[in-house]
Scaffold this motif. Structure first.
Motif, short mmCIF file in Angstrom:
data_model
loop_
_atom_site.label_atom_id
_atom_site.label_comp_id
_atom_site.label_asym_id
_atom_site.label_seq_id
_atom_site.Cartn_x
_atom_site.Cartn_y
_atom_site.Cartn_z
N ALA A 1 0.81 -1.22 0.00
CA ALA A 1 0.00 0.00 0.00
C ALA A 1 0.84 1.27 0.00
CB ALA A 1 -0.94 0.00 1.21
N LEU A 2 2.11 1.18 0.41
CA LEU A 2 2.94 2.38 0.55
C LEU A 2 3.07 3.20 -0.74
CD1 LEU A 2 5.89 1.20 2.87
CD2 LEU A 2 3.84 2.52 3.47
N PRO A 3 3.15 2.57 -1.92
CA PRO A 3 3.25 3.40 -3.13
C PRO A 3 2.07 4.36 -3.31
CG PRO A 3 3.92 1.15 -3.62
CD PRO A 3 3.37 1.15 -2.22
N GLY A 4 0.93 4.05 -2.69
CA GLY A 4 -0.19 4.98 -2.75
C GLY A 4 0.14 6.32 -2.13
N TRP A 5 1.08 6.34 -1.20
CA TRP A 5 1.55 7.58 -0.57
C TRP A 5 2.88 8.04 -1.16
CZ3 TRP A 5 -1.73 4.31 1.92
CH2 TRP A 5 -2.78 4.87 2.64
N GLY A 6 3.24 7.47 -2.31
CA GLY A 6 4.47 7.86 -2.97
C GLY A 6 5.72 7.31 -2.34
N LEU A 7 5.59 6.21 -1.57
CA LEU A 7 6.74 5.63 -0.87
C LEU A 7 7.07 4.27 -1.48
CD1 LEU A 7 5.64 6.34 2.81
CD2 LEU A 7 7.28 7.65 1.44
N PRO A 8 8.36 3.97 -1.62
CA PRO A 8 8.74 2.65 -2.11
C PRO A 8 8.29 1.55 -1.14
CG PRO A 8 10.61 4.17 -2.14
CD PRO A 8 9.52 4.84 -1.37
N GLY A 9 7.99 0.40 -1.66
CA GLY A 9 7.56 -0.71 -0.84
C GLY A 9 8.60 -1.20 0.14
N ASP A 10 9.88 -0.89 -0.11
CA ASP A 10 10.93 -1.35 0.80
C ASP A 10 11.34 -0.28 1.81
OD1 ASP A 10 12.20 0.42 -0.89
OD2 ASP A 10 13.83 -0.95 -1.46
N THR A 11 10.49 0.76 1.99
CA THR A 11 10.78 1.79 2.99
C THR A 11 10.87 1.17 4.38
OG1 THR A 11 9.57 3.41 1.65
CG2 THR A 11 10.03 4.01 3.93
N LYS A 12 11.80 1.64 5.18
CA LYS A 12 11.98 1.12 6.53
C LYS A 12 10.70 1.31 7.35
CE LYS A 12 14.80 1.75 10.71
NZ LYS A 12 15.86 2.58 11.34
N LEU A 13 10.26 0.24 8.02
CA LEU A 13 9.09 0.34 8.89
C LEU A 13 9.22 -0.63 10.05
CD1 LEU A 13 7.02 -2.27 8.41
CD2 LEU A 13 6.51 -1.05 6.32
N ARG A 14 8.48 -0.34 11.11
CA ARG A 14 8.45 -1.24 12.27
C ARG A 14 7.10 -1.12 12.95
NH1 ARG A 14 9.53 1.65 17.12
NH2 ARG A 14 10.44 3.73 16.77
N LEU A 15 6.68 -2.21 13.58
CA LEU A 15 5.42 -2.24 14.31
C LEU A 15 5.53 -1.39 15.58
CD1 LEU A 15 2.55 -3.61 14.54
CD2 LEU A 15 3.68 -5.30 16.00
N LEU A 16 4.54 -0.52 15.80
CA LEU A 16 4.47 0.27 17.03
C LEU A 16 3.57 -0.40 18.06
CD1 LEU A 16 4.17 3.99 15.80
CD2 LEU A 16 6.14 2.91 16.91
N THR A 17 2.32 -0.59 17.71
CA THR A 17 1.36 -1.20 18.63
C THR A 17 0.38 -2.05 17.85
OG1 THR A 17 -0.20 0.66 18.45
CG2 THR A 17 1.44 0.77 20.22
N ILE A 18 -0.30 -2.96 18.56
CA ILE A 18 -1.38 -3.73 17.96
C ILE A 18 -2.45 -3.95 19.00
CG2 ILE A 18 -0.31 -5.99 18.42
CD1 ILE A 18 -1.45 -6.70 15.51
N SER A 19 -3.68 -3.60 18.63
CA SER A 19 -4.83 -3.77 19.51
C SER A 19 -6.02 -4.06 18.62
CB SER A 19 -5.04 -2.49 20.35
OG SER A 19 -6.11 -2.64 21.24
N GLU A 20 -6.98 -3.13 18.50
CA GLU A 20 -7.99 -3.31 17.46
C GLU A 20 -7.31 -3.28 16.09
OE1 GLU A 20 -11.03 -4.05 17.67
OE2 GLU A 20 -11.53 -3.63 19.75
#
Length: 327
Positions: free
Chosen positions: A17-36
């Protein structure tokens, strides 16, 4: 549900989905939280980080999510609260999506807001005073704001919390709830239902609220108190916003001081009636039983696993005191 393989699928889906915001799919990311939902911090090289929220399926409709984002936009436009700006896709949409198994997951993006959550203690009295004033401004905004015709959010009334259509599950399934505890909570729920019905749903006490101002959704930096995560915003009692602010520590000895500070801050912006004050223990008990149901129905989440059976046991003890003092 939240095992390594599942989280990996969410991450891979978000990357599509990241290319929808103009970002490459391999942009660095990490999980912050998970709940709902699951939130990820995405860090484009040489640019400001972005928070992406991957929505849990079958909770909010697309219309409901867009309504949340519309309220955030209106709050920001009116300078009512410090909260991150929703970031549109390159073609101007506020939502993206990706497929995950048979589900379709909505994705929203927000500016990153720095800060730390306040402490669950009397040390946070000054922040709760500020939070009370912010809550009053939020409530004032919802009374004055002309909502779009397409605006749709859930209603958090008694039936949606503990009654006939519980959005977060049946409290009777509370982890470790004993037959004796169930009887006690049945009595408590009956008292809550009666008190809430008598209090009513008039426009001076019931309207659009954040509904989840818990510490994890507050960000302190300097003298600024920022508010994040409007995902549970909906129509409920205005005073319920305090009960939500003390989620998961509703029986802490600091609660009276935090409540007094919140009320003081609220009254610096808007009145609080004697009827409102009398309902504060009701909303605290309501929130506690609701979260007991949430923990049972979301047992796979880190928060539920941390709280577990002791939280249910604490709910029963709190209910016993409530019935003695307020029934």
């Amino acid at each position: 549900m939240y095992d390594v393989a599942f989280l990996g699928r969410l991450e891979n889906g978000l990357r599509t989905a990241l290319p929808g915001w103009g970002l490459p799919g391999d942009t660095k990311l990490r999980l912050l939280t998970i709940s709902e939902n699951a939130t990820f911090l995405v860090e484009p090289p040489g640019d400001a980080p972005i928070v992406f929220r991957v929505h849990r399926p079958a909770y909010h409709t697309e219309e409901e999510i867009l309504s949340e984002l519309a309220w955030i936009g209106a709050l920001r436009a009116d300078d009512a609260v410090a909260t991150p700006r929703p970031l549109p896709t390159t073609d101007g949409r506020l939502l993206g999506s990706f497929g995950e198994g048979t589900d379709r997951r909505h994705v929203a993006a927000f500016e990153f807001m720095s800060g730390q959550e306040p402490a669950a203690s009397a040390d946070s009295v000054p922040w709760f005073r500020q939070l009370g004033a912010i809550s009053a401004r939020l409530h004032g905004h919802t009374r004055a704001w002309q909502r779009p015709g397409s605006f749709r959010r859930k209603t958090w009334d008694f039936d949606a919390m503990l009654g006939s259509r519980p959005l977060w599950g049946d409290w009777r399934a509370g982890l470790g709830l004993t037959p004796e505890g169930r009887v006690l909570l049945e009595r408590t729920a009956d008292v809550l239902a009666g008190r809430l019905a008598a209090y009513g749903h008039g426009p001076d006490r019931f309207g659009l609220i954040h509904a989840d101002l818990r510490l994890a959704n507050l960000l302190v930096e300097g003298d600024r108190l920022g508010i994040i995560d409007f995902d549970d915003c909906g129509f409920s009692w205005f005073m319920y916003d305090f009960a939500a602010a003390v989620s998961f520590f509703e029986d802490d000895p600091a609660i009276p001081a935090l409540q007094a500070a919140w009320i003081e801050g609220y009254r610096s912006v808007a009145p609080v009636s004697a009827e409102d004050l009398a309902m504060m223990p009701v909303f605290l008990m309501l929130r506690r039983v609701l979260l007991t149901a949430w923990i049972a129905s979301h047992a796979e989440t880190p928060t539920a696993q941390e709280m577990g059976v002791p939280y249910t046991e604490g709910t029963v003890a709190m209910a016993e005191r409530f019935l003695t003092e307020h029934a």
